[in-house]
Design an enzyme around this catalytic site. Structure first.
Site, PDB file in Angstrom:
ATOM      1  N   HIS A 245       0.867  -1.169   0.000  1.00  0.00           N
ATOM      2  CA  HIS A 245       0.000   0.000   0.000  1.00  0.00           C
ATOM      3  C   HIS A 245       0.910   1.226   0.000  1.00  0.00           C
ATOM      4  CE1 HIS A 245      -3.274  -2.661   1.990  1.00  0.00           C
ATOM      5  NE2 HIS A 245      -3.432  -2.620   0.672  1.00  0.00           N
TER       6      HIS A 245
ATOM      7  N   GLU B  25       1.632   3.354   3.106  1.00  0.00           N
ATOM      8  CA  GLU B  25       2.136   2.686   4.311  1.00  0.00           C
ATOM      9  C   GLU B  25       3.635   2.494   4.106  1.00  0.00           C
ATOM     10  OE1 GLU B  25      -0.307  -0.796   4.928  1.00  0.00           O
ATOM     11  OE2 GLU B  25      -2.152   0.372   4.724  1.00  0.00           O
TER      12      GLU B  25
ATOM     13  N   HIS C 222       3.214  -3.771   6.430  1.00  0.00           N
ATOM     14  CA  HIS C 222       2.170  -2.760   6.282  1.00  0.00           C
ATOM     15  C   HIS C 222       2.263  -1.762   7.432  1.00  0.00           C
ATOM     16  CE1 HIS C 222      -0.462  -4.712   3.122  1.00  0.00           C
ATOM     17  NE2 HIS C 222       0.408  -5.675   3.393  1.00  0.00           N
TER      18      HIS C 222
ATOM     19  N   GLU D  60       2.038  -5.612  10.525  1.00  0.00           N
ATOM     20  CA  GLU D  60       1.654  -4.206  10.682  1.00  0.00           C
ATOM     21  C   GLU D  60       2.658  -3.605  11.657  1.00  0.00           C
ATOM     22  OE1 GLU D  60      -0.832  -2.737   9.091  1.00  0.00           O
ATOM     23  OE2 GLU D  60      -2.034  -4.404   8.317  1.00  0.00           O
TER      24      GLU D  60
END
Length: 465
Positions: free
Chosen positions: A86, A89, A200, A291
């Site tokens: 993404h 990110e 991410h 993440e």
């Protein structure tokens, strides 16, 4: 002559001085220059290749690191990190560039941790899967443009989905998918990756498969549980517990708490067309989604601390590629065979794990006693039971080869058995091309020495402290 020597010395000096990477967000062009420079000055342990291009024709660069970086070595597992799927990110880009720098620095300084990793593992690092999105990204912590690729598509919803039906997606409709996704699918056909993570931002948690479900038996207590759930949970905890704060599970104000900093992907939220499920089901590569920051675009001043928070986790996770058991399957003539099915009792994978073009298999397993069943056309089914120790501490999984016996043949019968030199047809599950590793099957740009040199000289000053 003298001026040429001076230019050469200046060029070598610039290369040698590039040992410290500045903590900031480098543009796609600066990142490319850095990777070219690192590859040029460390060609014995690095191999830079492109797996394809983005929608805007930006290269999707990968740097392979190891003592044999250009191609696969039997017995050496393939590992990968992918970041910036993404575009907004962005911390993953920074972390992976710093990881490259750290691995090379450690190796050149003869530091044991780096020597062990690069001697035992081939590590592939893709700092950005979505360079187009990064070019457009806003800097808001949570809500900004740049998540999608240039066509406005979320790349982490664009992969073939196992729960949509394996046979219905037999051809995978690859031409209908985004350029970046097609490139990754092609990449997975050229390398037999064992373990992977994609980085991410926007939360602080290690998420593992499955991300999706069709309401079948995999649904257990709100989670979509894979046959290797114990291994996935272990892998996620390795990352979270080596992280400065992820293991606490409550570091981000605007996300739910995650016990021990880990979660089943589906239990967090259902996700169709994700990359980690695709890796696991179709490419027999166990992948996590990491993440790594509450803020998708952290302030530059926070980058050194965020690298410190994640460094130990990034290294510890790579080492987990040595979990379990590895080896080769040989036919009745002693030839290593491709597409032999190697199954572990009690683990019914959607797509069975098969040997690659070298006759190799890798199974990530926690320590314990396991029964393996190996099947291959024209040969007796082989079942063996043995104990698997914990491999990461020795930087090697247990090595165990399987030796098959042919069926007794009768006069006039034709064996027609596939071997490593005559592989079986590609199955629905493992659509494995297995070309020469390191992106050899992918068209990549041709760089002349002059062009690379000029690019380095003009770009290094903006990269080096």
């Amino acid at each position: 002559m003298m001026s040429s020597l001076l230019l050469l010395l200046l060029f070598l000096l610039l290369l040698a001085s590039a040992s410290t990477l500045e903590f900031r967000y480098h543009s796609n062009r600066e990142m490319e220059q850095y990777l070219l420079q690192i590859n040029a000055s460390n060609s014995d342990i690095t191999h830079l290749y492109s797996i394809g291009q983005s929608v805007r024709a930006q290269q999707l660069w990968v740097l392979a690191l190891g003592v044999s970086p250009h191609r696969h070595t039997v017995g050496i597992p393939e590992f990968k990190y992918v970041a910036n799927m993404h575009g907004n990110e962005v911390l993953g880009r920074v972390l992976l560039l710093q990881l490259i720098n750290d691995l090379i620095r450690g190796y050149r300084n003869n530091e044991t941790w780096s020597l062990q990793l690069l001697n035992s593992t081939r590590i592939h690092i893709m700092p950005t899967m979505n360079p187009d999105g990064f070019s457009d990204a806003g800097t808001h912590c949570q809500y900004s443009q740049g998540r999608f690729n240039h066509n406005g598509v979320d790349l982490n919803r664009n992969f073939p989905d196992a729960f949509a039906g394996l046979r219905r997606q037999k051809q995978l409709d690859e031409e209908k998918r985004e350029a970046e996704v097609r490139a990754v699918i092609g990449w997975l056909k050229t390398e037999s990756f064992v373990l992977s993570a994609n980085l991410h931002g926007g939360a602080l948690v290690a998420s593992y498969p499955y991300d999706n479900s069709n309401g079948g038996s995999e649904l257990v207590g709100g989670a979509s549980v894979s046959p290797d759930d114990d291994v996935f949970t272990h892998l996620a905890k390795v990352y979270s517990h080596n992280h400065a704060s992820m293991h606490r599970g409550d570091s981000c104000d605007d996300t739910r708490p995650f016990p021990e900093g880990v979660t089943n992907g589906y239990q967090w939220y259902p996700l169709a067309g994700g990359m980690q499920d695709y890796n696991y089901v179709w490419a027999q590569c166990l992948e996590l989604t990491l993440e790594v920051s509450c803020c998708k675009f952290p302030p530059v001043k926070e980058l050194p601390a965020l690298w410190t928070d994640n460094r130990k986790s990034l290294l510890a996770f790579i080492q987990q590629v040595h979990l379990g058991v590895k080896g080769r399957v040989f036919d009745g003539s002693g030839v290593p065979v491709q597409n032999a099915v190697v199954e572990v009792k009690g683990r019914r994978n959607m797509c069975p794990f098969r040997t690659d073009q070298h006759g190799e298999y890798y199974r990530l397993l926690l320590p314990g006693n396991y029964s393996f069943t190996v099947t291959y056309p024209g040969h007796e089914v082989l079942t063996e039971t043995f104990t698997v120790p914990y491999g990461p501490d020795q930087n090697s999984a247990l090595k165990h080869d399987f030796l098959l016996r042919r069926f007794a043949t009768t006069p006039g019968s034709a064996e027609g058995n596939p071997t490593a030199s005559n592989p079986t047809s590609i199955s629905t599950c493992n659509q494995t091309l297995h070309l020469e590793g390191g992106g050899a099957a992918v068209t990549r740009p041709t760089w002349t020495g002059l062009a690379v040199g000029l690019g380095l000289v003009t770009g290094l000053r903006s990269l080096i402290v």
